[in-house]
Design an enzyme around this catalytic site. Structure first.
Site, PDB file in Angstrom:
ATOM      1  N   HIS A   1       0.807  -1.211   0.000  1.00 40.63           N
ATOM      2  CA  HIS A   1       0.000   0.000   0.000  1.00 40.63           C
ATOM      3  C   HIS A   1       0.842   1.263   0.000  1.00 40.63           C
ATOM      4  O   HIS A   1       0.351   2.327  -0.386  1.00 40.63           O
ATOM      5  CB  HIS A   1      -0.940   0.007   1.201  1.00 40.63           C
ATOM      6  CG  HIS A   1      -2.100  -0.917   1.064  1.00 40.63           C
ATOM      7  ND1 HIS A   1      -2.031  -2.256   1.418  1.00 40.63           N
ATOM      8  CD2 HIS A   1      -3.364  -0.725   0.595  1.00 40.63           C
ATOM      9  CE1 HIS A   1      -3.201  -2.828   1.179  1.00 40.63           C
ATOM     10  NE2 HIS A   1      -4.020  -1.926   0.674  1.00 40.63           N
ATOM     11  N   GLY A   2       2.083   1.185   0.429  1.00 40.78           N
ATOM     12  CA  GLY A   2       2.899   2.393   0.420  1.00 40.78           C
ATOM     13  C   GLY A   2       4.128   2.275   1.284  1.00 40.78           C
ATOM     14  O   GLY A   2       4.236   1.398   2.141  1.00 40.78           O
TER      15      GLY A   2
END
Length: 469
Positions: A326-327
């Site tokens: 996701h990051g």
């Protein structure tokens, strides 16, 4: 180019008319869809269209080399490793380079080396996580002999197809390539389902998600220390509803748009907040990602084949990497660790639950699971680890009265939660009714609905949350 905008509506109408006019030539139809998809992606940043093209070509080439080495198992593994490495290198550079260099700089400073490192500012291409995962799954499936080799046109279109390009669902080659090979058909049922999903997604995004974001969530997460406990509690519940309505709206619209073009996408959500366990939650939330993580990561890490300890480690490893997907942030690592830990605890409890102890009632399982997910969402949304801690601390210590919560926002939260307890297959039932109505009345009804939504929604259209992933 965002789905709930006039610009995209005109773009889609043009593509819809042109592609169905080319029904006699499936190859030209796919070429038009490919060019349209590149135009759609280039509307955000033309520089990264070349990256999208290159990624599709490289994955197609790696798969061809694996097929060519059919009788040489070691060489097949080499080409597989190279194909995976290409995808991870692309993803790693654009998504994690800055984060990695910052951690190196902090480490060197802690060791007494005060010299600053030169860190390039790398722009994150929209949807890079989604299209690299699609490319990687194709290469792996070719290696595992689970799908047939695709033509270059079909492979590049698979990774570029604009309905799912920037935020999923992650549509695998084995699902979509066979559809590309056939001349598509648009039945009345597909059209009805597509229209129902598009207008439903528009409502969830433009009204519920956007209203909660601008009126409550953004303010509470921007500076948690300045908010009261009631506002922080409402902000946490509001974000749970916002992220569901925002992300499920995108995938509903993606499925609907693909259906109008004659293609079927898998659905990505199934009332996730009514899950009775975290394992059940991941069978209902972002289904295309959770099944991808299961098939290509969890099983590769050993899964349930090597004993309970290995299973728990595989669960933790899968969710940690799922968080990083996701990051590049420690908050996403914590979010993944929370989910991995609870999944492992659930598995251990099922294994070692004392005999005679009955399972907890479903209502209690839903309540516990939802609040575990809610805790994770605070870390997922907060700007930093310290901000997440301040948010959680403020819930219990800030006191005060609600200054941000209005009856309308409270109603939005309640309505968003109610979606999870609607009868199953509600949209299918709605589509069945739509298909029996005269097309003129359907068009007038949809037009009126869009006008109502446009009048009710806040000004402007914020990007979908998952555009950043």
């Amino acid at each position: 180019m965002l789905f709930p905008t006039l610009t995209f509506g005109l773009f889609f109408l043009f593509v819809y008319g042109l592609t169905w006019s080319l029904k006699a030539s499936n190859e030209w139809r796919k070429i038009v869809l490919l060019v349209a998809s590149w135009y759609f992606y280039g509307a955000w940043d033309t520089r990264f269209v070349a990256l999208l093209m290159a990624s599709g070509i490289l994955n197609w080439g790696a798969a061809r080399l694996i097929v060519a080495a059919e009788d040489r198992p070691k060489l097949r593994k080499v080409w597989l490793a190279i194909g995976i490495a290409i995808n991870l290198t692309i993803l790693g550079f654009f998504k994690y380079y800055g984060f990695f260099m910052e951690q190196v700089e902090h480490l060197l400073h802690s060791l007494g080396w005060e010299r600053d490192l030169y860190i390039m500012q790398v722009v994150l291409p929209v949807g890079i996580s989604f299209f690299t995962f699609q490319g990687m799954s194709y290469v792996i499936d070719i290696y595992r002999r689970k799908t047939e080799p695709a033509s270059l046109l079909d492979m590049v279109l698979l990774m570029s197809f604009f309905p799912h390009l920037v935020a999923g669902p992650i549509v695998r080659a084995s699902h979509l390539i066979p559809q590309f090979k056939k001349v598509p058909e648009l039945t009345r049922g597909m059209a009805a389902m597509g229209l129902a999903l598009i207008v439903w997604g528009l409502f969830k995004k433009a009204i519920i998600a956007s209203e909660l974001a601008t009126g409550l969530v953004d303010q509470t997460f921007f500076d948690p220390s300045a908010q009261s406990s009631p506002d922080l509690i409402a902000g946490a519940y509001g974000y749970a509803v916002q992220i569901y309505c925002d992300f499920s709206a995108y995938t509903d619209m993606a499925v609907g748009l693909a259906a109008l073009l004659g293609y079927r996408f898998p659905h990505n959500f199934n009332q996730p907040y009514r899950a009775v366990s975290l394992q059940d939650f991941w069978r209902r939330w972002h289904i295309s990602l959770s099944s991808w993580l299961r098939d290509y990561l969890y099983i590769s890490l050993g899964g349930s084949r090597h004993g309970l300890v290995r299973l728990c480690l595989a669960l933790m490893g899968t969710m940690l990497l799922g968080g990083l997907w996701h990051g590049a942030s420690w908050n996403f690592v914590i979010w993944g660790a929370l989910h991995g830990s609870v999944l492992a605890v659930e598995r251990l409890w099922r294994e070692f639950r004392p005999k005679g102890w009955k399972p907890i009632p479903n209502w209690l399982g839903i309540l516990i699971t939802f609040h575990i997910v809610l805790l994770g969402w605070i870390f997922f949304r907060a700007q930093s680890f310290d901000s997440a801690l301040a948010f959680i601390a403020g819930i219990f210590t800030a006191g005060g009265t609600a200054a941000l919560v209005t009856p309308m926002l409270l109603a939005m939260i309640l309505v968003g939660m109610t979606f999870h307890y609607a009868p199953p297959y509600t949209m299918q039932r709605v589509a069945m009714k739509i298909r029996t109505v005269n097309a003129l009345w359907v068009g007038l009804g949809i037009g009126l609905f869009i006008l109502v939504v446009d009048a009710m929604r806040p000004e402007g259209v914020a990007p979908f949350i998952y555009y950043q992933f």
